[in-house]
Design a protein around this motif. Sequence first.
Motif, short mmCIF file in Angstrom:
data_model
loop_
_atom_site.label_atom_id
_atom_site.label_comp_id
_atom_site.label_asym_id
_atom_site.label_seq_id
_atom_site.Cartn_x
_atom_site.Cartn_y
_atom_site.Cartn_z
N SER A 1 -56.80 57.93 -30.25
CA SER A 1 -56.24 57.04 -29.24
C SER A 1 -54.77 56.81 -29.56
N GLY B 1 -50.34 51.60 -26.04
CA GLY B 1 -51.00 50.30 -26.08
C GLY B 1 -50.18 49.25 -25.37
N VAL C 1 -50.07 52.33 -31.85
CA VAL C 1 -50.73 51.52 -30.82
C VAL C 1 -50.46 50.05 -31.10
N PHE D 1 -50.46 45.85 -30.37
CA PHE D 1 -51.33 44.79 -29.85
C PHE D 1 -50.58 43.47 -29.85
N ARG E 1 -62.43 53.69 -23.42
CA ARG E 1 -62.81 52.57 -24.28
C ARG E 1 -61.97 52.51 -25.54
N ALA E 2 -60.96 53.37 -25.69
CA ALA E 2 -60.27 53.49 -26.98
C ALA E 2 -59.17 52.45 -27.16
N GLU E 3 -58.62 52.41 -28.36
CA GLU E 3 -57.78 51.29 -28.80
C GLU E 3 -56.57 51.02 -27.91
N ALA E 4 -55.82 52.07 -27.54
CA ALA E 4 -54.58 51.82 -26.78
C ALA E 4 -54.92 51.16 -25.44
N CYS E 5 -56.02 51.52 -24.85
CA CYS E 5 -56.43 50.88 -23.60
C CYS E 5 -57.01 49.49 -23.87
N GLN E 6 -57.71 49.33 -24.99
CA GLN E 6 -58.19 47.98 -25.36
C GLN E 6 -57.02 47.00 -25.42
N ALA E 7 -55.88 47.49 -25.92
CA ALA E 7 -54.71 46.62 -26.12
C ALA E 7 -54.14 46.09 -24.81
N VAL E 8 -54.53 46.70 -23.69
CA VAL E 8 -54.03 46.22 -22.39
C VAL E 8 -55.18 45.88 -21.44
N ARG F 1 -61.34 46.24 -22.26
CA ARG F 1 -62.67 45.62 -22.43
C ARG F 1 -63.05 44.82 -21.19
N CYS G 1 -52.27 56.97 -22.85
CA CYS G 1 -52.32 55.73 -23.64
C CYS G 1 -51.10 54.84 -23.48
#
Lengths: 514, 168
Positions: free
Chosen positions: A187, A345, A418, A420, B88-95, B98, B132
């Motif tokens: 990712s 991200g 990435v 956050f 479902r991966a992290e870079a998309c989680q960050a925006v 979920r 991403c």
Amino acid sequence: MSVTVYVPCDTTALAMGADAVADTTRQAANQRGVELNLVRNGSRGLFWLEPLVEVATPNGRLAYGPVKAADVDSLIDAGLFEGKTDHPLALGPTDDIPYLKNQQRLTFSRIGVTDPLSIDDYRAHRGFAGLEKALNLDGQAIVDAVKASGLRGRGGAAFPTGIKWQTVHDEPAGQKYIVCNADEGDSGTFADRLVMECDPYLLIEGMTLAGLAVGADQGYVYLRSEYPVAHRIFSEALARAYDAGYLGRDIRGSGRHFDLEVRLGAGAYICGEETSLLDSLEGKRGMVRAKPPLPAIKGLFGKPTVVNNVLSLAAVPFILDQGAQAYADYGMGKSRGTLPLQLAGNVKRGGLVELAFGITLRELMEDFGGGTLTGRPLKAVQVGGPLGAYLPQSQWDTPIDYEAFAAFGGVVGHGGVVMFDDTVDMGEQARFAMEFCSVESCGKCTPCRIGAVRGVEVIDRLRAGENVETNRELLADLCDTMVDGSLCAMGGMTPFPVQSVMKHFPDELTHRPT
Amino acid sequence: MSQAAVQAAQDWTLEQIQQEIDAHRHRPGAMLPILHAIQDRFGYVPEAAVPLIAESMRQTRAEVHGIISFYHHFRTRPTGSHVVHVCRAEACQAVGARQLEAHIKERLGIDFHQTSADNEITLEPVYCLGNCACGPSVRVDDDVHGRVDADTFDRLVEQLTTTAVEVK
Ligand SMILES: Cc1cc2nc3c(=O)[nH]c(=O)nc-3n(C[C@H](O)[C@H](O)[C@H](O)COP(=O)(O)O)c2cc1C
Ligand code: SF4
Ligand code: FES
């Protein structure tokens, strides 16, 4: 008089509506009787500006973005076709956009500039210049150039590329293979994809050079099935390279031979690990093999095989064309050359940033990235994919360099960054690391296969506030067992993000009131 | 057998499956190319393909099953008219991936690996689409969409379902 307009065609530009922009521009030009030469170029990698439309003028290319289909008419009214720049979306000369101007693009010198499928464009920008030189060299001379450049593998493990090639070169003559790892599963990474979609001949040239260097006449690109656009564009480039005599028997009349084929993966992260990838290419389940034997000695179908990441192979044409020293002049310490970093991200200006090793994470995230997309404070950054640690603010001043990162337990990996913001729940992130491992483990060893499932359970109990002290110890032990007892880095590194959360964000692994 | 399954069962013949096998079986490491060819043509790898592949590739049926089940991409049941992959991966989680995932499941009334009741949409998870920097990302058939939120997703679904009706 005709006007040349560029509308990119990579996955992200398309995902942001580039096809509609291209169609609308064509229709509008038609209606207005303007003779339009519409080029579907690659992306410059300035993704927050996609679709980034450019127009050619006598003074160079001008940029506009991000352009939606609905903006096209007003852009044309404001003089897009004449290169006027008073529209709010006008960005001025493309090359002067600081994000682009401040990069050191060696591997990505052509992306976004050219039509990815045009061999003429490729050649006009020094494409195949390295190959033309190498066709007159013996294999050892090519291996020596790669060694002297200091290039290390960009896929994750940072192993010196020249030494890997030497091993395959030194194996007795016979069937050998070049395998390109285009599984790009991490990712936050998209640099391999950009090469394949926006400058596909670069990879073809790099793989051919590898073949000439080690005496291999067959190459395979193992491409993940999640990249349909890359598959389409790269396959078309392959066909055109064959037609133009850059692949196959007797490359450009040299008497040298190299065949190349693209094979699709099937949605398994572990198939990015090189031995699992080889099993998959052979038509099996992608199970990790124990090493030794190294793939360089017994690889695909048991034959000596170079396995390299897309970016490692794509760095080689520059090295052959401009000289090993020209590449080695960039970088710091034992990390030579440039690294294509990928900002992703929660970032305001996400995209591809190719720079010499040595920039700090903070500079990258602030000066290039512009902070978070949401405008909230940045809280943590994961570098190096799902197996990389979450780095807290105290570590952002580390220069990006393989050794400097290793010194504190970080990984540069494939260069994915990435970001956050402060709304992230780090406990969730730790849990996800374990969950991902449980979904993607090849299943060969117990600490990884079972450990990851247990890891999710323990984190759930911790977060529910059950036996916090005991479960915290249990989680620490479990991480140690996975690190020590796993055959490959999937199980061996999955604890890294978890341990980094335990260490730097301990409060988020306990029960949190909702 | 449900109505949809009966319909789908008529989408292939053993001869057609054998054609796909024969088109690729002589390539080195032919197994994945064969499975891709079958799934590309019929939308999935029918159970009935397994003995044919096993026979042609001189492997046991268990081995062929083992390979198909190892890879997330291959499926053994028909899908709806469209396949939606949610990153479902992290870079998309960050925006916000979920929250988007939760919305999508609720909107379609299904979980991952299931097909909506109107047989329009099959929902699958995916771990990164290479988009991403412009997440959350969703892939609808072969098209990736960026910066997807609940509203844009609902509009996408409406477009998909209305075009499907027009075609019929
Ligand atoms: C779980 C796992 C996943 C990996 N995924 C990739 C990948 O997607 N792409 C890649 O190039 N290397 C990946 N690697 C690293 C490869 O095993 C290998 O080191 C690399 O292909 C060698 O090429 P390089 O020397 O050019 O980096 C992965 C390793 C592991 C353990
Ligand atoms: S660590 Fe995990 S992925 Fe790696 S070989 Fe063991 S079970 Fe397979
Ligand atoms: S993490 Fe979602 S597209 Fe890469």
